[in-house]
Design a protein around this motif. Structure first.
Motif, PDB file in Angstrom:
ATOM      1  N   ASP A  30     -85.397 -42.775  96.861  1.00 20.43           N
ATOM      2  CA  ASP A  30     -85.448 -43.009  95.414  1.00 20.43           C
ATOM      3  C   ASP A  30     -84.207 -43.792  95.008  1.00 20.43           C
ATOM      4  O   ASP A  30     -83.092 -43.265  95.018  1.00 20.43           O
ATOM      5  CB  ASP A  30     -85.507 -41.680  94.659  1.00 20.43           C
ATOM      6  CG  ASP A  30     -85.671 -41.872  93.149  1.00 20.43           C
ATOM      7  OD1 ASP A  30     -85.622 -43.027  92.677  1.00 20.43           O
ATOM      8  OD2 ASP A  30     -85.851 -40.863  92.439  1.00 20.43           O
ATOM      9  N   SER A  70     -84.300 -45.671  92.006  1.00 17.88           N
ATOM     10  CA  SER A  70     -84.770 -46.119  90.697  1.00 17.88           C
ATOM     11  C   SER A  70     -83.617 -46.597  89.822  1.00 17.88           C
ATOM     12  O   SER A  70     -82.508 -46.056  89.868  1.00 17.88           O
ATOM     13  CB  SER A  70     -85.509 -44.980  89.992  1.00 17.88           C
ATOM     14  OG  SER A  70     -86.645 -44.587  90.718  1.00 17.88           O
ATOM     15  N   GLU A  74     -81.601 -39.983  97.441  1.00 14.17           N
ATOM     16  CA  GLU A  74     -81.843 -40.343  96.045  1.00 14.17           C
ATOM     17  C   GLU A  74     -80.529 -40.778  95.406  1.00 14.17           C
ATOM     18  O   GLU A  74     -79.588 -39.993  95.329  1.00 14.17           O
ATOM     19  CB  GLU A  74     -82.426 -39.157  95.267  1.00 14.17           C
ATOM     20  CG  GLU A  74     -83.750 -38.648  95.808  1.00 14.17           C
ATOM     21  CD  GLU A  74     -84.286 -37.480  95.003  1.00 14.17           C
ATOM     22  OE1 GLU A  74     -83.935 -37.371  93.810  1.00 14.17           O
ATOM     23  OE2 GLU A  74     -85.040 -36.670  95.567  1.00 14.17           O
ATOM     24  N   ILE A  75     -80.493 -42.029  94.952  1.00 10.55           N
ATOM     25  CA  ILE A  75     -79.332 -42.537  94.203  1.00 10.55           C
ATOM     26  C   ILE A  75     -79.857 -43.301  92.988  1.00 10.55           C
ATOM     27  O   ILE A  75     -79.646 -44.509  92.845  1.00 10.55           O
ATOM     28  CB  ILE A  75     -78.435 -43.446  95.073  1.00 10.55           C
ATOM     29  CG1 ILE A  75     -78.185 -42.819  96.439  1.00 10.55           C
ATOM     30  CG2 ILE A  75     -77.095 -43.703  94.383  1.00 10.55           C
ATOM     31  CD1 ILE A  75     -77.338 -43.671  97.363  1.00 10.55           C
ATOM     32  N   PRO A  76     -80.565 -42.626  92.086  1.00 10.82           N
ATOM     33  CA  PRO A  76     -81.093 -43.317  90.903  1.00 10.82           C
ATOM     34  C   PRO A  76     -80.081 -43.356  89.756  1.00 10.82           C
ATOM     35  O   PRO A  76     -79.169 -42.531  89.682  1.00 10.82           O
ATOM     36  CB  PRO A  76     -82.306 -42.468  90.527  1.00 10.82           C
ATOM     37  CG  PRO A  76     -81.932 -41.084  90.966  1.00 10.82           C
ATOM     38  CD  PRO A  76     -81.046 -41.243  92.182  1.00 10.82           C
ATOM     39  N   LYS A  77     -80.249 -44.320  88.895  1.00 10.26           N
ATOM     40  CA  LYS A  77     -79.463 -44.459  87.667  1.00 10.26           C
ATOM     41  C   LYS A  77     -77.958 -44.353  87.917  1.00 10.26           C
ATOM     42  O   LYS A  77     -77.270 -43.518  87.322  1.00 10.26           O
ATOM     43  CB  LYS A  77     -79.886 -43.406  86.641  1.00 10.26           C
ATOM     44  CG  LYS A  77     -81.322 -43.534  86.181  1.00 10.26           C
ATOM     45  CD  LYS A  77     -81.651 -42.518  85.107  1.00 10.26           C
ATOM     46  CE  LYS A  77     -83.090 -42.658  84.645  1.00 10.26           C
ATOM     47  NZ  LYS A  77     -83.438 -41.668  83.597  1.00 10.26           N
ATOM     48  N   SER A 129     -77.465 -38.500  91.504  1.00 13.53           N
ATOM     49  CA  SER A 129     -78.149 -39.151  90.387  1.00 13.53           C
ATOM     50  C   SER A 129     -77.256 -39.194  89.157  1.00 13.53           C
ATOM     51  O   SER A 129     -76.623 -38.197  88.801  1.00 13.53           O
ATOM     52  CB  SER A 129     -79.445 -38.393  90.065  1.00 13.53           C
ATOM     53  OG  SER A 129     -80.102 -38.959  88.959  1.00 13.53           O
ATOM     54  N   GLU A 130     -77.213 -40.359  88.528  1.00 14.09           N
ATOM     55  CA  GLU A 130     -76.450 -40.560  87.294  1.00 14.09           C
ATOM     56  C   GLU A 130     -74.980 -40.180  87.489  1.00 14.09           C
ATOM     57  O   GLU A 130     -74.389 -39.477  86.671  1.00 14.09           O
ATOM     58  CB  GLU A 130     -77.079 -39.771  86.143  1.00 14.09           C
ATOM     59  CG  GLU A 130     -78.523 -40.170  85.862  1.00 14.09           C
ATOM     60  CD  GLU A 130     -79.141 -39.407  84.714  1.00 14.09           C
ATOM     61  OE1 GLU A 130     -78.535 -39.391  83.623  1.00 14.09           O
ATOM     62  OE2 GLU A 130     -80.222 -38.822  84.906  1.00 14.09           O
ATOM     63  N   ILE A 175     -77.128 -33.923  89.621  1.00 12.88           N
ATOM     64  CA  ILE A 175     -77.435 -34.916  88.589  1.00 12.88           C
ATOM     65  C   ILE A 175     -76.391 -34.789  87.487  1.00 12.88           C
ATOM     66  O   ILE A 175     -76.079 -33.687  87.042  1.00 12.88           O
ATOM     67  CB  ILE A 175     -78.840 -34.691  87.994  1.00 12.88           C
ATOM     68  CG1 ILE A 175     -79.905 -34.735  89.084  1.00 12.88           C
ATOM     69  CG2 ILE A 175     -79.154 -35.733  86.925  1.00 12.88           C
ATOM     70  CD1 ILE A 175     -81.306 -34.419  88.581  1.00 12.88           C
ATOM     71  N   ARG A 190     -78.915 -36.078  96.906  1.00  8.22           N
ATOM     72  CA  ARG A 190     -79.212 -36.688  95.606  1.00  8.22           C
ATOM     73  C   ARG A 190     -77.913 -36.838  94.828  1.00  8.22           C
ATOM     74  O   ARG A 190     -77.232 -35.854  94.536  1.00  8.22           O
ATOM     75  CB  ARG A 190     -80.180 -35.829  94.803  1.00  8.22           C
ATOM     76  CG  ARG A 190     -80.478 -36.402  93.391  1.00  8.22           C
ATOM     77  CD  ARG A 190     -81.246 -35.411  92.547  1.00  8.22           C
ATOM     78  NE  ARG A 190     -82.546 -35.138  93.127  1.00  8.22           N
ATOM     79  CZ  ARG A 190     -83.229 -34.014  92.901  1.00  8.22           C
ATOM     80  NH1 ARG A 190     -82.715 -33.065  92.133  1.00  8.22           N
ATOM     81  NH2 ARG A 190     -84.407 -33.836  93.464  1.00  8.22           N
TER      82      ARG A 190
END
Length: 474
Positions: free
Chosen positions: A301, A303, A268-271, A244-245, A218, A242
Motif C-alpha cells: 500500500d 497510496s 504500507e507507507i500511505p500518505k 502511515s501519515e 498511523i 505500516r
C-alpha cells in the motif's frame, strides 16, 4: 400623507362627511374622500367599496423552492438477529454491566465495536474486555482512556501477543515505558493516533520487543529516522510494517527498510509527509525499496505517494514482486491509462522472458482516485487478475466505458466488494450484470453515478450504496 396632502384631523374631533354631509367622529379608521377634499364617514367609505376596518394584506412570502429530486438509497436492511439485538442492548447499558461472561471472542469484538461508535468506552467499563488469559485485544476507540487506564490495561492483560488500539491520543511516553515490561509476549502492535509519544520512548520500546512481527502505526508525528533504524536493527523478524501519515517521512527512512528483505510480507507507507513536508518520497527511492523487499511482499500500500508514475510499475513491481496479491495505489494521479494497461498486459510475459515465476493474479486492487485511468487499464486488469479478484476499487475512473464496466461481471465473477463511484458510464445495465454474474457480491458503491435510475436492479444480500436517482416531483 393623506389625499391632497391635508393633515388628518385629530382622532375624536368632529367632521362633516364629504358625501352625505352628516357629522361624524374621526377615528383612526377614517378614510379620505376620493376625489378630495374632505373625509368620509364609515358607512359612506364602505358603500364606496373601501372597508376601513379591513386589515392590510400581509406581504406575500415567496415559497422556498421545493427539492425536485427524490434520492433513493438501495441499501439492504437486514432484520436484526437476536444476537445483534442483545449486543446493541449491552452497548446501550454498558455502564451497568458487571461482567460479560463467556460469550465468545466474536461477540466480545462486536460489543467493543458497538460501544466505540458512540465513544462509550471508559476506564470504568474497559475492564469488561480484559482477561489475564487474553492473547488478542482490539479496542476501536480509546479516546477516553487516559495514561493511568492504559497502564492498567497492560497490568490486566499481561499475556497479549496482539494489541490494537484506535484513537489512542492520550498515550504518552509513560505508557510506552510501562509497556516495555508489561507485555513480554507482544508480537503485533497496531496503533492509530499515538501523537504524544516521543522518539526516545519509541526507541526504548522497540529495543525491549525484539520479537515483534507486526508494527503498524498511523499518525505519529514524532517517529523519526532513528526510530526506523532501531526498529529494523532489533525486530529482525518483522513481517508487517505500516508507517502511515508519518510527518517526518523522507527518502532516508526507506534505506534501513531494505534490510527487511526476505521477511517482510506486508508494507504500507500511505500518505507520507505533512502540510509543511508534502510529497516527501521520491519515485526513485520507492523503486529501490521494492527492488530490495519486493520478492517476499504479498501486500503493498503506497497510496497518495504523488510521485509514483508508470515507471514505478515497470521498474519496481514488474521485475521484483513475485507473491503480491493485494495492491493499493490510491490517489497516484501520475498513473496513466496506457501505462497501467501495458503493465498488466505484459506482467506475466516479462517474468517468463526473464525465466522467473510470474506474480499470481491479484485478489485486492485499489487504484481509485487516479482520474487518468479508464477503459484500456480496466480491460488489462481484468485479463490479468479477473477470476481471482475479490475486492476492486476503481473510484473516479472517469474514462471507463460502459462496455468495460459491464465486462467486470463476466471476467471477475468472484468479486465480493466493488467501488465504481464516479465512473460516469455506470448505469442500470452494469449493476444488473453484476448482480446476475457475481454470486459472492455483497457490496457495490456507486456514489456519483448519475446514470443510475429509480429502477436500478436490486438483489437480496447485496448492498448498493450511493444511488442518487433523480426523479422530478410532479
Amino acid at each position: 400623507m393623506w389625499k391632497g396632502d391635508l393633515p388628518k384631523p385629530p382622532v375624536g374631533s368632529f367632521e362633516k362627511c364629504a358625501k352625505c354631509k352628516m357629522q361624524f367622529t374621526v377615528t383612526k379608521y377614517t378614510l379620505a374622500a376620493n376625489p378630495p377634499p374632505g373625509w368620509l364617514c364609515h358607512p359612506c367609505a364602505k358603500a364606496g367599496g373601501s372597508d376601513p376596518f379591513k386589515n392590510p394584506a400581509a406581504p406575500r412570502k415567496r415559497k422556498a423552492p421545493a427539492d425536485k429530486r427524490v434520492v433513493v438509497y438501495f441499501e439492504e436492511k437486514k432484520f436484526p438477529t437476536l444476537v445483534s439485538l442483545c449486543i446493541d442492548l449491552i452497548g446501550t447499558f454498558i455502564d451497568d454491566v458487571e461482567a460479560l461472561g463467556d460469550i465468545g471472542n466474536l461477540n466480545l469484538d462486536e460489543i467493543a465495536k458497538t460501544i466505540s461508535k458512540s465513544r462509550r468506552l471508559t476506564a470504568q467499563n474497559a475492564p469488561l474486555f480484559y482477561d489475564v488469559q487474553n492473547t488478542r485485544l482490539c479496542l476501536y476507540d480509546v479516546t477516553k482512556l487516559e495514561p493511568p487506564a492504559l497502564i492498567a490495561m497492560a497490568n490486566l492483560n499481561p499475556n497479549l501477543t496482539d494489541l490494537r488500539l484506535d484513537y489512542c491520543g492520550h498515550m504518552n511516553d509513560e505508557v510506552l515505558a510501562h509497556w516495555q515490561t508489561a507485555f513480554p509476549n507482544l508480537k503485533r502492535l497496531e496503533l492509530l493516533g499515538p501523537f504524544l509519544v516521543k522518539a526516545p520512548a519509541w526507541r526504548d520500546f522497540l529495543k525491549a520487543h525484539p520479537s515483534l512481527e507486526g508494527f503498524l502505526i498511523i499518525q505519529s508525528p514524532r517517529f523519526d529516522l532513528e526510530c526506523v533504524r532501531t526498529l529494523v536493527e532489533n525486530c529482525k523478524g518483522l513481517k508487517e510494517l505500516r508507517l502511515s501519515e508519518i510527518g517526518l517521512m523522507e527518502d532516508s527512512f526507506l534505506e534501513p527498510l531494505k534490510k527487511l528483505s526476505g521477511t517482510l510480507t506486508s508494507l504500507e507507507i500511505p500518505k507520507p509527509g505533512s502540510a509543511t513536508n508534502p510529497d516527501p518520497l521520491s519515485e526513485a527511492a520507492l523503486i529501490d525499496l521494492i527492488a530490495a523487499v519486493g520478492e517476499s511482499l504479498t501486500h503493498l500500500d503506497l497510496s497518495f505517494n504523488n510521485d509514483i508514475s508508470d515507471q514505478f510499475l515497470y521498474k519496481a513491481l514488474k521485475p521484483h514482486v513475485r507473491r503480491l496479491i493485494s495492491l493499493r495505489l490510491q490517489g497516484c494521479s501520475e498513473l496513466t491509462n496506457a501505462g497501467v494497461a501495458e503493465f498488466f498486459d505484459t506482467w506475466v510475459a516479462a517474468a517468463q522472458k526473464s525465466m522467473k515465476e510470474p506474480n499470481p493474479p491479484l485478489e485486492v486492487v485499489d487504484l481509485s482516485r487516479s482520474h487518468q485511468l479508464g477503459t484500456d487499464a480496466l480491460f488489462a486488469l481484468l485479463d490479468h487478475s479477473g477470476p481471482a479478484l475479490r475486492d476492486l476499487n476503481i473510484n473516479e475512473w472517469k474514462g471507463a466505458s460502459q462496455d468495460s464496466l459491464q465486462t467486470i461481471a463476466a471476467r471477475a465473477p468472484n468479486l465480493r466488494t466493488l467501488d465504481v463511484g464516479f465512473c460516469r458510464e455506470t448505469d442500470d445495465w452494469v449493476i444488473k450484470s453484476l448482480l446476475e454474474s457475481c454470486q459472492m457480491l455483497s457490496e457495490v458503491k456507486v456514489w456519483g453515478c448519475q446514470r443510475l435510475t429509480v429502477g436500478c436492479p436490486r438483489k437480496r444480500g447485496v448492498n448498493i450504496i450511493g444511488v442518487e436517482a433523480g426523479q422530478l416531483v410532479s
